[in-house]
Design a protein around this motif. Structure first.
Motif, short mmCIF file in Angstrom:
data_model
loop_
_atom_site.label_atom_id
_atom_site.label_comp_id
_atom_site.label_asym_id
_atom_site.label_seq_id
_atom_site.Cartn_x
_atom_site.Cartn_y
_atom_site.Cartn_z
N PRO A 51 38.60 46.55 35.25
CA PRO A 51 39.40 47.08 36.36
C PRO A 51 39.71 46.03 37.41
CG PRO A 51 37.11 47.65 36.68
CD PRO A 51 37.18 46.98 35.34
N ILE A 52 40.77 46.24 38.15
CA ILE A 52 41.14 45.33 39.23
C ILE A 52 40.39 45.78 40.47
CG2 ILE A 52 43.08 44.48 40.63
CD1 ILE A 52 44.84 45.21 38.12
N ASP A 53 39.24 45.12 40.71
CA ASP A 53 38.35 45.59 41.77
C ASP A 53 37.81 44.47 42.65
OD1 ASP A 53 36.69 44.37 39.95
OD2 ASP A 53 35.55 46.17 39.43
N GLY A 54 38.18 43.22 42.36
CA GLY A 54 37.68 42.11 43.16
C GLY A 54 36.23 41.77 42.90
N VAL A 55 35.67 42.32 41.82
CA VAL A 55 34.27 42.06 41.46
C VAL A 55 34.22 41.16 40.23
CG1 VAL A 55 32.08 43.09 40.76
CG2 VAL A 55 33.55 44.27 42.41
N ASP A 95 37.64 41.85 51.36
CA ASP A 95 37.54 40.66 52.19
C ASP A 95 38.33 39.55 51.49
OD1 ASP A 95 35.91 39.61 50.12
OD2 ASP A 95 34.04 40.07 51.19
N ASP A 96 38.35 38.35 52.05
CA ASP A 96 39.17 37.29 51.48
C ASP A 96 38.79 36.96 50.04
OD1 ASP A 96 40.75 37.00 53.71
OD2 ASP A 96 39.61 35.34 54.56
N GLU A 97 37.49 36.83 49.79
CA GLU A 97 37.04 36.47 48.44
C GLU A 97 37.40 37.56 47.43
OE1 GLU A 97 32.87 35.30 46.08
OE2 GLU A 97 32.89 35.58 48.26
#
Length: 332
Positions: free
Chosen positions: A166-170, A144-146
Motif C-alpha cells: 500500500p501507499i502509506d509512507g512506511v 511528515d517529510d520523510e
C-alpha cells in the motif's frame, strides 16, 4: 468537456497559522504527489495570479520574494498528469484565472482568451526563524517529510508497474524490492534515490513506454484525456479521465489481473473541449459501449448509461496477450 481536476476521497489542506505577510513566501509539499501550484495575490482592489510552481514530495519552494503587502494570499494546486485525474480536491471559495502553461495574470478575476477559472484557497502562512513565510500542502494522511517522500516514491512505483502497495509512507521489504527492481530495469545506481532529481527520473520512467501493462502515448500536438475499462469476468469497471500531455506516455493504474482491458481517448483544447479534425471527432475508441461522464468517474454498472445521466462511449478492446501493450495516439 473533460474536467481535468476531480475530487477523490482524499483531502488536501494547507497547514498554516496566522502571521503578517512581510517576507518571502515558501510552499512545502507534504503530499505523496508531485504538484504544480499557482498563487493568488489579493491586494486591495487588484488580484493577480501566477503559476506554475512544481514542488516534489518533501520539498519546499519560494514562490514570492521580497516584502509582501497583500491583503490575502491564495493557492491552487494540481497534480501532474501522470497521476490521472487530479487527486487534489479544488474546493476554495475564490475563483481566479489560470492558464495551462506558465503564466502571470495581472487582473485575475475576469478570464480572457486561453484562461480558465479555478478555485483558490486562502492561506495564512507561518513565519519561520529564517524569515520566510511558510505554508504546507498536506493530505489527509498527514505525512511528515520523510513519509511524504517515501509515499511519493511508492505511488510512482505502482504507476510504473511495480508492486509497492500500500501507499502509506512506511518502508519495508516490499517497497525496497519494488524500488530495487525499478533501479535495475532503468540501469540506475542506488545512490540516485537520494538525488534531488529522483522524482523527475521516476516521472520520466512513468512517461515512457513499458513492456508490462497498458501504456498510452500521445504523439499529437494536443492534450489527450483517456479512460480505461477492465473486465475481471464478473464486473466491468470504467474509469477516467487521465491527462496525457503532448509527447508524453502514461500508464493507467490497472489493479489485479483483469481478463480484458478497454481504452478510449480523445484530444481536447485548453478548456477541455473535445477537438475535431477535418470535421470528425479526434478520438481513439471502438465498438464496446461503456459508461463515462464529463468529470472524473469510476462506474461499475455499464447498463443503460444514458438513462442514468452517463454517456455511452465506444471503447476499443486491447490485446494484452503479450503481457504489455502500448497504444500510440497520432494525428490521422
Amino acid at each position: 468537456m473533460r474536467t481535468a481536476y476531480a475530487l477523490p476521497a482524499a483531502t488536501i489542506s494547507f497547514l498554516a497559522s496566522s502571521a503578517p505577510a512581510y517576507a518571502d513566501l515558501k510552499l512545502c509539499n507534504r503530499m505523496s504527489y508531485v504538484v504544480e501550484v499557482a498563487i493568488g495575490i489579493d491586494d486591495k482592489a487588484a488580484t493577480a495570479t501566477r503559476g506554475w510552481f512544481r514542488i516534489d514530495p518533501a520539498a519546499c519552494r519560494v514562490v514570492a520574494q521580497g516584502t509582501l503587502t497583500a491583503d490575502r494570499i491564495l493557492l491552487h494546486a494540481r497534480a501532474l498528469g501522470v497521476y490521472g485525474s487530479s487527486p487534489v480536491p479544488q474546493s476554495g471559495n475564490d475563483t481566479l484565472c489560470i492558464a495551462p502553461d506558465n503564466f502571470v495574470i495581472a487582473a485575475a478575476r475576469q478570464c480572457r482568451g486561453g484562461q480558465t477559472p479555478a478555485p483558490f484557497t486562502q492561506v495564512n502562512p507561518t513565519k519561520t526563524d529564517d524569515g520566510h513565510l511558510v505554508a504546507y500542502l498536506a493530505e489527509g494522511s498527514e505525512y511528515d517529510d520523510e513519509q511524504a517522500r517515501l509515499a511519493g516514491i511508492q505511488r510512482l512505483l505502482v504507476i510504473a508497474g511495480y508492486d509497492a502497495a500500500p501507499i502509506d509512507g512506511v518502508d519495508g521489504p516490499k517497497t525496497q524490492g519494488a524500488l530495487a527492481a525499478f533501479l535495475k530495469t532503468r540501469g540506475l545506481a542506488a545512490e540516485v534515490v537520494q538525488s534531488p532529481k529522483f522524482f523527475a527520473t521516476m516521472i520520466d520512467a512513468v512517461q515512457s513506454p513499458s513492456t508490462t501493462g497498458l501504456t498510452w502515448c500521445n504523439d499529437t500536438p494536443h492534450k489527450i484525456m483517456a479512460a480505461v475499462g477492465t473486465d475481471d469476468g464478473k464486473t466491468v469497471i470504467s474509469r477516467g479521465w487521465y491527462r496525457i500531455d503532448p509527447g508524453k506516455c502514461l500508464h493507467p493504474d490497472v489493479s489485479g489481473q483483469p481478463k480484458q482491458i478497454f481504452s478510449f481517448a480523445e484530444a481536447v483544447d485548453g478548456e477541455n473541449r473535445a477537438l475535431k479534425f477535418r470535421e470528425r471527432p479526434l478520438n481513439w475508441g471502438g465498438t464496446t459501449q461503456l459508461c463515462t461522464r464529463e468529470s472524473k468517474f469510476e462506474v461499475n454498472d455499464q447498463n443503460d448509461c444514458g438513462n442514468r445521466g452517463l454517456n455511452p462511449t465506444g471503447f476499443t478492446a486491447v490485446d494484452m496477450s503479450s503481457g504489455g501493450k502500448t497504444l500510440r495516439f497520432a494525428m490521422p
